[in-house]
Design a protein around this motif. Structure first.
Motif, short mmCIF file in Angstrom:
data_model
loop_
_atom_site.label_atom_id
_atom_site.label_comp_id
_atom_site.label_asym_id
_atom_site.label_seq_id
_atom_site.Cartn_x
_atom_site.Cartn_y
_atom_site.Cartn_z
N GLU B 18 0.87 -1.23 0.06
CA GLU B 18 0.04 0.06 -0.12
C GLU B 18 0.91 1.19 0.09
OE1 GLU B 18 -2.96 -1.22 3.33
OE2 GLU B 18 -3.56 0.48 2.40
N SER B 22 0.81 4.22 -2.84
CA SER B 22 0.64 5.81 -2.60
C SER B 22 1.97 6.43 -2.78
CB SER B 22 0.24 6.27 -1.28
OG SER B 22 0.77 5.27 -0.19
N LEU B 40 -8.05 -4.72 -0.78
CA LEU B 40 -7.60 -3.81 0.49
C LEU B 40 -8.48 -2.43 0.35
CD1 LEU B 40 -3.62 -4.17 0.11
CD2 LEU B 40 -5.01 -5.07 1.86
N HIS B 41 -8.90 -2.26 1.67
CA HIS B 41 -9.64 -1.11 1.80
C HIS B 41 -8.83 0.27 1.25
CE1 HIS B 41 -13.78 -0.75 3.03
NE2 HIS B 41 -13.62 0.54 3.18
N GLY B 42 -9.49 1.17 0.35
CA GLY B 42 -8.83 2.46 0.20
C GLY B 42 -7.77 2.20 -0.85
N ALA B 46 -5.51 5.27 -3.13
CA ALA B 46 -3.84 5.36 -3.05
C ALA B 46 -3.36 5.21 -4.57
CB ALA B 46 -3.43 4.20 -2.21
N TRP B 93 -51.74 4.27 -9.52
CA TRP B 93 -50.32 4.17 -9.16
C TRP B 93 -49.93 3.22 -8.05
CZ3 TRP B 93 -47.73 6.06 -4.72
CH2 TRP B 93 -48.64 7.00 -4.06
N PRO B 94 -50.33 3.34 -6.85
CA PRO B 94 -50.11 2.63 -5.59
C PRO B 94 -49.60 1.27 -6.05
CG PRO B 94 -51.57 4.14 -4.84
CD PRO B 94 -51.74 4.14 -6.24
N VAL B 97 -46.42 0.47 -7.81
CA VAL B 97 -45.13 0.74 -7.05
C VAL B 97 -44.15 -0.53 -7.05
CG1 VAL B 97 -44.21 1.54 -4.99
CG2 VAL B 97 -45.81 2.88 -6.07
N PRO B 98 -44.96 -1.64 -6.54
CA PRO B 98 -44.14 -2.86 -6.32
C PRO B 98 -43.55 -3.50 -7.85
CG PRO B 98 -46.09 -2.93 -5.12
CD PRO B 98 -46.56 -1.79 -5.94
#
Lengths: 399, 171
Positions: B18, B22, B40-42, B46, B93-94, B97-98
């Motif tokens: 990592e 960077s 790997l987070h982020g 980087a 309309w209701p 909706v599904p």
């Protein structure tokens, strides 16, 4: 895994909140003003004052129980992210003894609020008449509150004891207690909302109602937690401890549960509308006519569209100003939702909330605030003894 | 080996990897690629990767799918074959909706799935040349394009070694 992230190897106990006398006096002042306005309202228009009382009672009751629910949920699931803010949520439960006392005050307003107290107005069968009788009604509500307080006392008691003892066994014990609490909470909160709100229209029923009020409970608890976390981060030592990603996680939950709220709200409305059974539909008809429909239209905007759209970008979810604005909007939505449930029982045309509603709200908010200050001023603001704390602070659960 | 485009550094330690990512972007190097055995987070930040187009495709498909569903429900119930259901208006309309929700979800989800496969260049019959089989196990690869302005190949190689690459390849 931001590169500039702080690494914690130990956490200093931030200790209890230093509550200044000025703050305490200010909250006490709000409470007094609020209750003077409520009493004035009671003298001028008793029914309206009690309706305002009920809306605010349920609003703050939800948040109070919601605090225990939040803690219990994260004990059971073994969640890491919530550990640094768990103590803040646990503080909400300090309001429950006040709620129990206020329930006794509500006894004086039962006749004004609940049509079923007048035996000549409805002719119920023997079992329903027995269920909707004042002694049983008050008795079971006090029992529910007692049950919540008992579990709150046990769970939060263990949590607070862990600050000193640092014993991981307390976490395991709390997980077991929490599992029992969650089951009982699911049943009793459902029944409590049937009693307090649904019995305003004693011939109406909706099996979804308890889930609907629970969705409101979760949403308003998360919104309150967001506001309190942002405030203590700014003004106390917790600002160095609670990280940005914890705040972002609260935002994520607020966004996720706004969808749950919308889903449950629409399900309840759509099924009643579709079946169109007179026994069920009159409740919605009253609340979608004569102007009440405009208030109804505001609810999905405040409780779903606003949090969902605004909190969708990652950067906004943890942005203090944005999150604070959304949380305030959600709380307003929750308050208006309860207003929309309660008031059409008494008013065919919408009434604009005035000083009666505002005053009662201030009174309740003051009491809630006093309970919070009392709790935060007595116990550490952070669950310092929790074995999951360091892992959470270092963002271990993100990796 | 004649047409190598990238210098590849193989790393064993995710933290050093990592850091290398960077550090490379901080030098102003662009067009970097990374291969990891697990997310790997982020790392996308980087590497300064642009947001992929998969999100936009999914959003568009969701909106298109939802409006198609609504159009379909209105057309079948109110235009082409109106049936009186419980005395409600044909265009209610209701009740739709599904349909709106489900068609939005299914078209959005399929678009999301297939555009992800496409953006990763994964489809049946495609053969992938793997730089190193250990990349699916415990090694991390950082690919630096050779065509960096004013940077010599040796410099990239030295940089990767300095950052802790245990092996250098050309790809």
């Amino acid at each position: 895994m931001a590169m500039e992230q702080k690494v914690f190897t130990a956490v200093a106990d931030p200790g209890p909140l230093a509550v200044s006398d000025r703050l305490r006096r200010f909250v006490l002042g709000i409470t007094t003003v609020g209750f003077v306005l409520f009493l004035l309202g009671l003298a001028l228009n008793a029914q309206r004052a009690w309706a305002a009382f009920l809306v605010n009672y349920f609003f703050f009751l939800s948040i109070g129980v919601g605090g225990i629910f939040f803690a219990a949920l994260h004990y059971v699931s073994g969640a890491f992210w919530s550990t640094p803010v768990r103590r803040l949520a646990e503080g909400f439960a300090a309001y429950l003894p006040i709620a129990a006392a206020l329930l006794l005050a509500l006894l004086a307003g039962l006749g004004q609020l609940y049509g079923w107290t007048d035996h000549d107005r409805f002719h119920f069968g023997p079992s329903k008449a027995a269920y909707l009788s004042t002694p049983f009604f008050m008795g079971r509500l006090l029992f529910y509150l007692g049950l919540w307080m008992l579990f709150g006392w046990l769970i939060i008691g263990n949590s607070v004891r862990q600050d000193r003892l640092r014993d991981p066994e307390l976490t395991r014990r709390n997980a077991r207690l929490s599992a029992a609490f969650l089951v009982l909470f699911g049943i009793t909160f459902y029944l409590a909302s049937v009693d307090l709100l649904m019995s305003l229209e004693p011939t109406w029923f909706s099996t979804m109602f308890g889930v609907y009020t629970f969705a409101g409970l979760f949403l308003s608890t998360m919104a309150t937690l967001a506001l309190i976390t942002l405030t203590v981060r700014r003004h106390t030592a917790l600002g160095e401890i609670i990280q940005d990603f914890h705040v972002r996680d609260i935002g994520t939950w607020l966004m996720a549960f706004s969808c749950f709220m919308m889903y449950i709200g629409f399900s309840q409305f759509m099924l009643i509308w579709y079946a169109n059974l007179p026994l069920e539909a009159f409740f919605m008809i009253k609340r979608t006519e004569n102007g009440w429909q405009y208030l109804l239209a505001a609810l999905p905007v405040l409780k779903w569209v606003l949090p969902f759209i605004v909190l969708m970008p990652d950067a906004f979810r943890g942005h203090p100003k944005v999150l604070r604005a959304v949380a305030v909007g959600v709380l307003l939505g929750q308050w208006l939702d309860l207003f929309w449930i309660v008031y059409p029982s008494f008013y065919e045309h919408p009434v604009v909330p005035t000083w009666i509603e505002l005053g009662t709200f201030l009174g309740f908010a003051g009491l809630f605030g006093l309970a919070l200050l009392n709790f935060y001023g007595r116990f550490s603001m952070l669950a310092v003894g929790d074995p999951k704390l360091l892992y959470s602070l270092n963002g271990g659960y993100l990796k | 080996m004649g047409q190598a485009k990238y210098v590849v550094g193989l790393f064993a330690d995710p933290h050093r990897f990592e850091h290398a990512c960077s550090a490379a972007t901080e030098r102003g190097w662009r067009g970097l690629e990374a291969y990891l055995p697990y997310p790997l987070h982020g790392i996308e930040r980087a590497l300064r990767l642009r947001r992929s187009w998969v999100t936009a495709a999914t959003k568009t498909a969701l909106l298109v799918g939802a409006s198609l569903g609504m159009t379909y429900a209105i057309w079948t119930s109110a235009v082409d074959y109106p049936v009186n259901i419980g005395g409600k208006p044909f265009n209610s309309w209701p009740a739709f909706v599904p349909v709106l929700f489900e068609s939005g979800v299914i078209i959005g989800a399929f678009t999301n799935f297939f555009s992800l496969l496409y953006s990763c260049r994964i489809w049946p019959g495609r053969r992938v040349r793997v730089i190193d089989p250990r990349l699916t196990d415990d090694r991390f690869a950082l690919l630096v394009p050779l065509a960096q302005k004013g940077v010599r190949q040796e410099e990239i190689e030295a940089f990767l070694r300095e950052q802790g690459a245990e092996d250098i390849r050309y790809e």
